[in-house]
Design a protein around this motif. Sequence first.
Motif, PDB file in Angstrom:
ATOM      1  N   ARG A  65      -7.658  27.419 -14.570  1.00 51.17           N
ATOM      2  CA  ARG A  65      -7.201  26.219 -13.835  1.00 51.17           C
ATOM      3  C   ARG A  65      -7.848  24.973 -14.424  1.00 51.17           C
ATOM      4  O   ARG A  65      -9.055  24.958 -14.666  1.00 51.17           O
ATOM      5  CB  ARG A  65      -7.598  26.370 -12.368  1.00 51.17           C
TER       6      ARG A  65
ATOM      7  N   PRO B  66      -8.360  20.160  -7.642  1.00 49.38           N
ATOM      8  CA  PRO B  66      -9.267  20.605  -6.578  1.00 49.38           C
ATOM      9  C   PRO B  66      -8.755  21.822  -5.802  1.00 49.38           C
ATOM     10  O   PRO B  66      -7.566  22.128  -5.818  1.00 49.38           O
ATOM     11  CB  PRO B  66      -9.348  19.380  -5.665  1.00 49.38           C
ATOM     12  N   LEU B  67      -9.684  22.483  -5.109  1.00 47.81           N
ATOM     13  CA  LEU B  67      -9.381  23.714  -4.358  1.00 47.81           C
ATOM     14  C   LEU B  67      -9.276  23.406  -2.866  1.00 47.81           C
ATOM     15  O   LEU B  67      -9.778  22.393  -2.396  1.00 47.81           O
ATOM     16  CB  LEU B  67     -10.497  24.740  -4.575  1.00 47.81           C
ATOM     17  N   ILE B  68      -8.662  24.325  -2.133  1.00 46.12           N
ATOM     18  CA  ILE B  68      -8.590  24.210  -0.674  1.00 46.12           C
ATOM     19  C   ILE B  68      -9.681  25.100  -0.062  1.00 46.12           C
ATOM     20  O   ILE B  68      -9.871  26.243  -0.488  1.00 46.12           O
ATOM     21  CB  ILE B  68      -7.198  24.635  -0.168  1.00 46.12           C
TER      22      ILE B  68
ATOM     23  N   ILE C  77      -6.653  16.780   4.162  1.00 45.65           N
ATOM     24  CA  ILE C  77      -7.691  16.230   3.282  1.00 45.65           C
ATOM     25  C   ILE C  77      -8.457  15.157   4.026  1.00 45.65           C
ATOM     26  O   ILE C  77      -7.872  14.218   4.568  1.00 45.65           O
ATOM     27  CB  ILE C  77      -7.056  15.663   1.999  1.00 45.65           C
TER      28      ILE C  77
ATOM     29  N   ALA D  18     -10.089  19.293   0.825  1.00 45.73           N
ATOM     30  CA  ALA D  18      -8.904  19.840   1.478  1.00 45.73           C
ATOM     31  C   ALA D  18      -9.325  21.055   2.311  1.00 45.73           C
ATOM     32  O   ALA D  18     -10.040  21.928   1.820  1.00 45.73           O
ATOM     33  CB  ALA D  18      -7.888  20.254   0.421  1.00 45.73           C
TER      34      ALA D  18
ATOM     35  N   PRO E 124      -7.724  28.811  -4.224  1.00 42.66           N
ATOM     36  CA  PRO E 124      -6.400  28.393  -4.695  1.00 42.66           C
ATOM     37  C   PRO E 124      -5.474  29.604  -4.672  1.00 42.66           C
ATOM     38  O   PRO E 124      -5.901  30.711  -4.304  1.00 42.66           O
ATOM     39  CB  PRO E 124      -6.661  27.948  -6.132  1.00 42.66           C
ATOM     40  N   SER E 125      -4.223  29.420  -5.064  1.00 41.52           N
ATOM     41  CA  SER E 125      -3.316  30.557  -5.159  1.00 41.52           C
ATOM     42  C   SER E 125      -3.780  31.511  -6.263  1.00 41.52           C
ATOM     43  O   SER E 125      -4.368  31.082  -7.257  1.00 41.52           O
ATOM     44  CB  SER E 125      -1.905  30.055  -5.446  1.00 41.52           C
TER      45      SER E 125
ATOM     46  N   VAL F 212       0.235  19.904   2.231  1.00 40.81           N
ATOM     47  CA  VAL F 212      -1.027  19.169   2.037  1.00 40.81           C
ATOM     48  C   VAL F 212      -0.828  17.727   2.490  1.00 40.81           C
ATOM     49  O   VAL F 212       0.056  17.027   1.988  1.00 40.81           O
ATOM     50  CB  VAL F 212      -1.486  19.202   0.561  1.00 40.81           C
TER      51      VAL F 212
ATOM     52  N   SER G 258      -2.321  11.143  -6.699  1.00 40.67           N
ATOM     53  CA  SER G 258      -3.108  11.408  -5.489  1.00 40.67           C
ATOM     54  C   SER G 258      -3.451  12.869  -5.345  1.00 40.67           C
ATOM     55  O   SER G 258      -4.436  13.232  -4.746  1.00 40.67           O
ATOM     56  CB  SER G 258      -2.364  10.978  -4.237  1.00 40.67           C
ATOM     57  N   SER G 259      -2.585  13.745  -5.846  1.00 38.83           N
ATOM     58  CA  SER G 259      -2.836  15.176  -5.717  1.00 38.83           C
ATOM     59  C   SER G 259      -2.713  15.805  -7.096  1.00 38.83           C
ATOM     60  O   SER G 259      -1.620  16.059  -7.570  1.00 38.83           O
ATOM     61  CB  SER G 259      -1.821  15.794  -4.766  1.00 38.83           C
ATOM     62  N   PRO G 260      -3.862  16.014  -7.754  1.00 39.54           N
ATOM     63  CA  PRO G 260      -3.821  16.413  -9.158  1.00 39.54           C
ATOM     64  C   PRO G 260      -2.938  17.623  -9.434  1.00 39.54           C
ATOM     65  O   PRO G 260      -2.265  17.677 -10.458  1.00 39.54           O
ATOM     66  CB  PRO G 260      -5.287  16.724  -9.470  1.00 39.54           C
TER      67      PRO G 260
HETATM   68  P1  AMP Z   1      -3.551  25.525  -4.593  1.00 37.99           P
HETATM   69  O1  AMP Z   1      -4.976  25.773  -4.283  1.00 37.99           O
HETATM   70  O2  AMP Z   1      -3.110  26.192  -5.856  1.00 37.99           O
HETATM   71  O3  AMP Z   1      -2.671  25.776  -3.411  1.00 37.99           O
HETATM   72  O4  AMP Z   1      -3.483  23.960  -4.856  1.00 37.99           O
HETATM   73  C1  AMP Z   1      -4.161  23.074  -3.986  1.00 37.99           C
HETATM   74  C2  AMP Z   1      -3.421  21.771  -3.917  1.00 37.99           C
HETATM   75  O5  AMP Z   1      -4.103  20.857  -3.054  1.00 37.99           O
HETATM   76  C3  AMP Z   1      -3.293  21.085  -5.272  1.00 37.99           C
HETATM   77  O6  AMP Z   1      -2.015  20.513  -5.392  1.00 37.99           O
HETATM   78  C4  AMP Z   1      -4.381  20.029  -5.220  1.00 37.99           C
HETATM   79  O7  AMP Z   1      -4.126  18.965  -6.078  1.00 37.99           O
HETATM   80  C5  AMP Z   1      -4.377  19.627  -3.737  1.00 37.99           C
HETATM   81  N1  AMP Z   1      -5.684  19.149  -3.296  1.00 37.99           N
HETATM   82  C6  AMP Z   1      -6.770  19.877  -2.966  1.00 37.99           C
HETATM   83  N2  AMP Z   1      -7.814  19.078  -2.650  1.00 37.99           N
HETATM   84  C7  AMP Z   1      -7.390  17.817  -2.779  1.00 37.99           C
HETATM   85  C8  AMP Z   1      -8.008  16.547  -2.600  1.00 37.99           C
HETATM   86  N3  AMP Z   1      -9.280  16.434  -2.223  1.00 37.99           N
HETATM   87  N4  AMP Z   1      -7.253  15.440  -2.834  1.00 37.99           N
HETATM   88  C9  AMP Z   1      -5.959  15.557  -3.224  1.00 37.99           C
HETATM   89  N5  AMP Z   1      -5.322  16.744  -3.408  1.00 37.99           N
HETATM   90  C10 AMP Z   1      -6.022  17.861  -3.197  1.00 37.99           C
END
Ligand code: AMP
Length: 346
Positions: free
Chosen positions: A64, A69-71, A106, A125, A148-149, A189, A233-235
Motif C-alpha cells: 500500500r 491512511p488506514l481505518i 474522520i 478515520a 484496510p481491505s 467515509v 482530501s482522501s488519498p
Molecule cells: P481502506 O482501508 O482500503 O478501506 O481505505 C481507507 C479509505 O479511507 C481510503 O480511501 C483513505 O484515503 C480514507 N481515509 C482514511 N483515513 C483518512 C483520513 N484521516 N483522511 C482522509 N481519508 C482517510
Amino acid sequence: MNNVMDTRLVEIYSDAVRDDRIQLVADILRSGGLAVIPTETVYGLAANAYDSDAVAAIFAAKGRPQDNPLIVHIADMDMLGDIVSEVPDSARRLAEAYWPGPLTMIMRRGDKIPASVSAGLDTVAVRMPSNPIARQIIRHCGCPLAAPSANLSGSPSPTTAEYAIADMMGRVDCIVMSDDCEIGVESTVVLLADGQARLLRPGGITLEQLEAVIGPVAVDSAVLSSQLTGRVSSPGMKYKHYAPKTKVIMVDGDCEQYAGYVCRSAQPAAAVCFEEDVPLLGQLPHVAYGRQGDDRSQAHGIFTALRRADQLGAEVIYAHAPSRSGVGLAVYNRLLRAAAFEVVTL
Ligand code: AMP
Ligand code: MG
C-alpha cells in the motif's frame, strides 16, 4: 518481499463462533501480528492500531502507498476517546444512528494513535463494524485495530475468504475463514473534523442516510471524478483501484444499448452486467453482478464479479454502469476506479 510467512487458516463462521479461535486470533494481534478478519463490508487486514511496527507491516503486506491512511476499528464507544482528541456533535449523532455499521468517520487524531496509521495526517478515520466476529476479536484484543481491505493494493477488495486467501496467503500470520461479506463494498467515509461534513467515499450508508441525521453533507469531487487537480482530501480515492488484471471500461446506457455495444466489440470481450442483460448477450462471456434496480444486490456482487471476469480470457471487460442513487453511488465510484475513469456513455 513479505510473502514467505506461515499463514494459519482459522475457521470461524457466524453460525458456529468458537471462543478459543477468537482468542487465538486476538493473541496473534496483541503480540504484534497481522490477521485477516471478516467484516460486514469486505475482509480487513488488521493489526494493533497502537503498535507502529505492526501498522508498518500492514503497508508492506498490501504493497500500500505510504500516503494512504488506514481505518481504525473499535468494538464499543469507550474505545473512541483514546483514538480521537475531540468528538464533534455530528459524529455523536451519526454514531448513534449508524454504529455499529458501514460508516467511517474522520475526526482529529488523538495522541495514542501513531501518525503512520493516518499517513501523517492530524486526523484519524474510525469505524465500529457490525460483524459480530470482528467485534469479538477487537474486544478480546482490548485495543483498536487498524485495518484496510485485505487485498493487494490496487486489486478488487475481497468479499469472500477464498479471495482474501488468494491475496494474503504467505503475507500475514493468520486468515479467518468466515462467511461472505454481507454488504460487499467498503464503508462510507465522511470527514467531520473542523466543523465540516464531507463525503469522501460512498459506501453502505448512503448520502441520504447521512443527511437525514446531520443535514447537508458536501460530496467531495473525488467521489465522481479522477480529481487529477486540486487538493486530495482522501488519498485512497486518487489511485486506479479495485481493478482486475484485464482492462475495464464502464458503459452507461439501458440494457439494449449496453448489450448492443458490448456484442459489437472488436476485441475479445466479457461483460460484468446486470441479470437483466444476460438474455441479450448471446454467447458473450459474462458475470452478472446484481439486479438492475437493486443497488444492495449490486454492491454485494461487484467485487466478486470483477475477480471472476478476470478468468474469462477476455481482453476487455465492459461493466454496465449502475444508477448513482443510494448504495449505487458506491458501486459507481468503485467501477469508475476499476475502469481508470474510462466511461462510454451511450
Ligand atoms: P481502506 O482501508 O482500503 O478501506 O481505505 C481507507 C479509505 O479511507 C481510503 O480511501 C483513505 O484515503 C480514507 N481515509 C482514511 N483515513 C483518512 C483520513 N484521516 N483522511 C482522509 N481519508 C482517510
Ligand atoms: Mg482498500
